[in-house]
Design a protein around this motif. Structure first.
Motif, PDB file in Angstrom:
ATOM      1  N   LYS A  43      29.827  10.770  -4.715  1.00  0.00           N
ATOM      2  CA  LYS A  43      29.856  11.945  -5.597  1.00  0.00           C
ATOM      3  C   LYS A  43      31.246  12.097  -6.231  1.00  0.00           C
ATOM      4  CE  LYS A  43      28.171  15.952  -4.104  1.00  0.00           C
ATOM      5  NZ  LYS A  43      28.137  17.386  -3.666  1.00  0.00           N
ATOM      6  N   ASN A  44      31.266  12.142  -7.522  1.00  0.00           N
ATOM      7  CA  ASN A  44      32.519  12.261  -8.293  1.00  0.00           C
ATOM      8  C   ASN A  44      33.507  11.139  -7.948  1.00  0.00           C
ATOM      9  OD1 ASN A  44      31.452  14.748  -9.216  1.00  0.00           O
ATOM     10  ND2 ASN A  44      32.393  15.831  -7.485  1.00  0.00           N
ATOM     11  N   SER A  45      32.971  10.055  -7.382  1.00  0.00           N
ATOM     12  CA  SER A  45      33.803   8.917  -6.951  1.00  0.00           C
ATOM     13  C   SER A  45      34.945   9.349  -6.026  1.00  0.00           C
ATOM     14  CB  SER A  45      34.351   8.135  -8.153  1.00  0.00           C
ATOM     15  OG  SER A  45      34.634   6.799  -7.749  1.00  0.00           O
ATOM     16  N   ASN A  46      34.669  10.398  -5.231  1.00  0.00           N
ATOM     17  CA  ASN A  46      35.665  10.907  -4.282  1.00  0.00           C
ATOM     18  C   ASN A  46      35.105  10.738  -2.870  1.00  0.00           C
ATOM     19  OD1 ASN A  46      37.054  12.650  -2.477  1.00  0.00           O
ATOM     20  ND2 ASN A  46      37.781  13.895  -4.186  1.00  0.00           N
ATOM     21  N   ASP A  47      35.746   9.899  -2.053  1.00  0.00           N
ATOM     22  CA  ASP A  47      35.184   9.587  -0.733  1.00  0.00           C
ATOM     23  C   ASP A  47      35.840  10.356   0.417  1.00  0.00           C
ATOM     24  OD1 ASP A  47      37.526   8.286   0.185  1.00  0.00           O
ATOM     25  OD2 ASP A  47      36.792   6.298  -0.344  1.00  0.00           O
ATOM     26  N   TRP A  48      36.603  11.389   0.083  1.00  0.00           N
ATOM     27  CA  TRP A  48      37.276  12.134   1.145  1.00  0.00           C
ATOM     28  C   TRP A  48      36.255  12.808   2.079  1.00  0.00           C
ATOM     29  CZ3 TRP A  48      41.184  12.457   4.076  1.00  0.00           C
ATOM     30  CH2 TRP A  48      41.465  13.632   4.804  1.00  0.00           C
ATOM     31  N   ALA A  49      36.415  12.553   3.394  1.00  0.00           N
ATOM     32  CA  ALA A  49      35.542  13.159   4.415  1.00  0.00           C
ATOM     33  C   ALA A  49      34.055  12.879   4.139  1.00  0.00           C
ATOM     34  CB  ALA A  49      35.801  14.656   4.530  1.00  0.00           C
ATOM     35  N   ASP A  50      33.754  11.621   3.799  1.00  0.00           N
ATOM     36  CA  ASP A  50      32.397  11.263   3.362  1.00  0.00           C
ATOM     37  C   ASP A  50      31.570  10.528   4.413  1.00  0.00           C
ATOM     38  OD1 ASP A  50      32.260  12.450   0.918  1.00  0.00           O
ATOM     39  OD2 ASP A  50      32.445  10.609  -0.264  1.00  0.00           O
ATOM     40  N   ARG A  51      31.864  10.696   5.682  1.00  0.00           N
ATOM     41  CA  ARG A  51      31.007  10.074   6.696  1.00  0.00           C
ATOM     42  C   ARG A  51      29.618  10.711   6.612  1.00  0.00           C
ATOM     43  NH1 ARG A  51      32.644   7.087  11.433  1.00  0.00           N
ATOM     44  NH2 ARG A  51      30.707   6.173  12.211  1.00  0.00           N
ATOM     45  N   PHE A  52      28.578   9.850   6.605  1.00  0.00           N
ATOM     46  CA  PHE A  52      27.223  10.398   6.447  1.00  0.00           C
ATOM     47  C   PHE A  52      26.254   9.871   7.496  1.00  0.00           C
ATOM     48  CE2 PHE A  52      27.120   6.496   3.823  1.00  0.00           C
ATOM     49  CZ  PHE A  52      25.948   5.892   4.256  1.00  0.00           C
ATOM     50  N   GLN A  53      25.131  10.598   7.631  1.00  0.00           N
ATOM     51  CA  GLN A  53      23.967  10.133   8.380  1.00  0.00           C
ATOM     52  C   GLN A  53      22.856   9.897   7.354  1.00  0.00           C
ATOM     53  OE1 GLN A  53      22.643  14.738   9.394  1.00  0.00           O
ATOM     54  NE2 GLN A  53      22.378  13.230  10.979  1.00  0.00           N
ATOM     55  N   PHE A  54      22.035   8.867   7.596  1.00  0.00           N
ATOM     56  CA  PHE A  54      20.889   8.630   6.702  1.00  0.00           C
ATOM     57  C   PHE A  54      19.923   7.744   7.476  1.00  0.00           C
ATOM     58  CE2 PHE A  54      19.930   7.813   1.871  1.00  0.00           C
ATOM     59  CZ  PHE A  54      18.643   8.296   2.057  1.00  0.00           C
ATOM     60  N   THR A  55      18.947   8.365   8.111  1.00  0.00           N
ATOM     61  CA  THR A  55      17.973   7.607   8.894  1.00  0.00           C
ATOM     62  C   THR A  55      16.663   7.498   8.111  1.00  0.00           C
ATOM     63  OG1 THR A  55      17.038   9.534  10.034  1.00  0.00           O
ATOM     64  CG2 THR A  55      19.002   8.516  11.014  1.00  0.00           C
ATOM     65  N   ALA A  56      15.849   6.519   8.493  1.00  0.00           N
ATOM     66  CA  ALA A  56      14.594   6.309   7.764  1.00  0.00           C
ATOM     67  C   ALA A  56      13.534   5.691   8.657  1.00  0.00           C
ATOM     68  CB  ALA A  56      14.830   5.399   6.567  1.00  0.00           C
ATOM     69  N   VAL A  57      12.355   6.275   8.599  1.00  0.00           N
ATOM     70  CA  VAL A  57      11.176   5.678   9.222  1.00  0.00           C
ATOM     71  C   VAL A  57      10.141   5.502   8.117  1.00  0.00           C
ATOM     72  CG1 VAL A  57       9.249   6.116  10.788  1.00  0.00           C
ATOM     73  CG2 VAL A  57      11.600   6.591  11.526  1.00  0.00           C
ATOM     74  N   VAL A  58       9.593   4.301   8.026  1.00  0.00           N
ATOM     75  CA  VAL A  58       8.565   4.015   7.026  1.00  0.00           C
ATOM     76  C   VAL A  58       7.246   3.809   7.754  1.00  0.00           C
ATOM     77  CG1 VAL A  58       7.853   2.506   5.126  1.00  0.00           C
ATOM     78  CG2 VAL A  58      10.300   2.864   5.591  1.00  0.00           C
ATOM     79  N   THR A  59       6.227   4.564   7.361  1.00  0.00           N
ATOM     80  CA  THR A  59       4.910   4.424   7.980  1.00  0.00           C
ATOM     81  C   THR A  59       3.880   4.116   6.907  1.00  0.00           C
ATOM     82  OG1 THR A  59       4.602   6.817   7.839  1.00  0.00           O
ATOM     83  CG2 THR A  59       5.386   5.950   9.926  1.00  0.00           C
ATOM     84  N   THR A  60       2.931   3.294   7.272  1.00  0.00           N
ATOM     85  CA  THR A  60       1.877   2.967   6.315  1.00  0.00           C
ATOM     86  C   THR A  60       0.824   4.065   6.314  1.00  0.00           C
ATOM     87  OG1 THR A  60       0.619   1.768   7.969  1.00  0.00           O
ATOM     88  CG2 THR A  60       2.186   0.496   6.671  1.00  0.00           C
ATOM     89  N   GLY A  72       0.822  -1.209   0.000  1.00  0.00           N
ATOM     90  CA  GLY A  72       0.000   0.000   0.000  1.00  0.00           C
ATOM     91  C   GLY A  72       0.845   1.243   0.000  1.00  0.00           C
ATOM     92  N   PRO A  73       0.205   2.401   0.145  1.00  0.00           N
ATOM     93  CA  PRO A  73       0.965   3.650   0.178  1.00  0.00           C
ATOM     94  C   PRO A  73       1.738   3.792   1.489  1.00  0.00           C
ATOM     95  CG  PRO A  73      -1.390   4.089   0.454  1.00  0.00           C
ATOM     96  CD  PRO A  73      -1.253   2.614   0.197  1.00  0.00           C
ATOM     97  N   VAL A  74       2.938   4.318   1.401  1.00  0.00           N
ATOM     98  CA  VAL A  74       3.764   4.545   2.596  1.00  0.00           C
ATOM     99  C   VAL A  74       4.385   5.933   2.529  1.00  0.00           C
ATOM    100  CG1 VAL A  74       4.347   2.110   2.986  1.00  0.00           C
ATOM    101  CG2 VAL A  74       5.826   3.509   1.527  1.00  0.00           C
ATOM    102  N   THR A  75       4.739   6.417   3.709  1.00  0.00           N
ATOM    103  CA  THR A  75       5.542   7.627   3.830  1.00  0.00           C
ATOM    104  C   THR A  75       6.926   7.210   4.312  1.00  0.00           C
ATOM    105  OG1 THR A  75       3.629   8.992   4.360  1.00  0.00           O
ATOM    106  CG2 THR A  75       5.775   9.836   5.034  1.00  0.00           C
ATOM    107  N   ILE A  76       7.944   7.759   3.683  1.00  0.00           N
ATOM    108  CA  ILE A  76       9.332   7.466   4.040  1.00  0.00           C
ATOM    109  C   ILE A  76       9.957   8.786   4.469  1.00  0.00           C
ATOM    110  CG2 ILE A  76      11.523   6.502   3.241  1.00  0.00           C
ATOM    111  CD1 ILE A  76       9.853   5.279   0.849  1.00  0.00           C
ATOM    112  N   ALA A  77      10.474   8.830   5.699  1.00  0.00           N
ATOM    113  CA  ALA A  77      10.984  10.111   6.205  1.00  0.00           C
ATOM    114  C   ALA A  77      12.196   9.885   7.089  1.00  0.00           C
ATOM    115  CB  ALA A  77       9.891  10.837   6.989  1.00  0.00           C
ATOM    116  N   GLY A  78      13.034  10.902   7.180  1.00  0.00           N
ATOM    117  CA  GLY A  78      14.216  10.812   8.031  1.00  0.00           C
ATOM    118  C   GLY A  78      15.107  12.017   7.843  1.00  0.00           C
TER     119      GLY A  78
END
Ligand SMILES: [Ca+2]
Ligand SMILES: [Ca+2]
Length: 225
Positions: free
Chosen positions: A179-196, A115-121
């Motif tokens: 990005k540009n296949s350059n990983d210098w200083a590329d630590r990231f955050q990426f959180t996700a909550v999926v709700t129906t 069904g439809p979901v919302t993805i947020a973070g």
């Protein structure tokens, strides 16, 4: 998914909640050292960079609490990793002791509902060191790119929300391209909550089922029992 239809029932009885906010998945709360637990997989794309080319990360580092492609000490072969909050991709342009290879870090949720979901973070580049070129965060649902955010170096705490339709077994991929296949200083955050998001018909049916219960509760409160 941690809640069943009992959660729907309780949410309907709680004014602060709504039927549109039934939790299906939470990348932070459900992070674990087991591939597939709570329907989450930890992996990466190597070229070509598409969901068809997803591969699971083979190692979990218990001391660092993270998944990785190869964490051989004292230096890993690749930076590619995922932890509870985010991770790191790998690029052709990388640190001296690291193997030059392009890996996009990918956290995959395999949908447990239809069904439809919302993805947020929240997404962000959380290593602000000078010289970093930033990252590109992407979300793919069954191979279709539904979200793209080009992050500058040190651009962090960026909220996102997208709507999508899923089937049971659909892949929702949370992807970070160096990005540009350059990983210098590329630590990231990426959180996700999926709700129906319940279909209107099923929401109406549920409301009809719950109405007598709510009515009895109101009467019971009024009588002081
Ligand atoms: Ca950075
Ligand atoms: Ca980068």
């Amino acid at each position: 998914m941690r809640f069943s239809c009992c959660a729907v029932f309780l949410a309907a009885l709680t004014p602060a909640c709504s039927l549109a906010n039934v939790l299906l998945a939470d990348s932070v709360a459900e992070f674990s050292n087991v591939q597939g637990q709570d329907s989450w997989l930890y992996g990466y794309y190597s070229g070509p960079f598409t969901p068809d080319n997803f591969q699971q990360m083979p190692e979990y580092d218990a001391a660092r609490e993270r998944w990785q492609v190869d964490g051989t000490h004292p230096f890993p072969f690749f930076w590619t990793m995922l932890d509870r909050q985010g991770g790191h991709p790998n690029g052709l342009t990388t640190s001296g002791e690291i193997q030059p290879a392009e890996h996009w870090a990918v956290r995959r949720y395999v949908s447990e509902a239809a069904g439809p979901v919302t993805i947020a973070g929240v997404v962000g580049d959380i290593d602000p060191r000078i010289g970093g070129q930033g990252l590109i965060a992407r979300i793919f649902v069954d191979g279709l790119e539904v979200y793209t955010r080009n992050l500058a170096n040190a651009e962090s705490q960026v909220p996102y929300q997208v709507e999508a339709a899923v089937a049971v077994g659909s892949f929702i991929d949370f992807v970070v391209d160096p990005k540009n296949s350059n990983d210098w200083a590329d630590r990231f955050q990426f959180t996700a909550v999926v709700t129906t998001v319940p279909e209107p018909a099923s929401a109406a049916l549920l409301a009809a089922v719950l109405a007598p219960v709510a009515s009895r509760r109101r009467r019971s409160y009024a009588s002081g029992s």
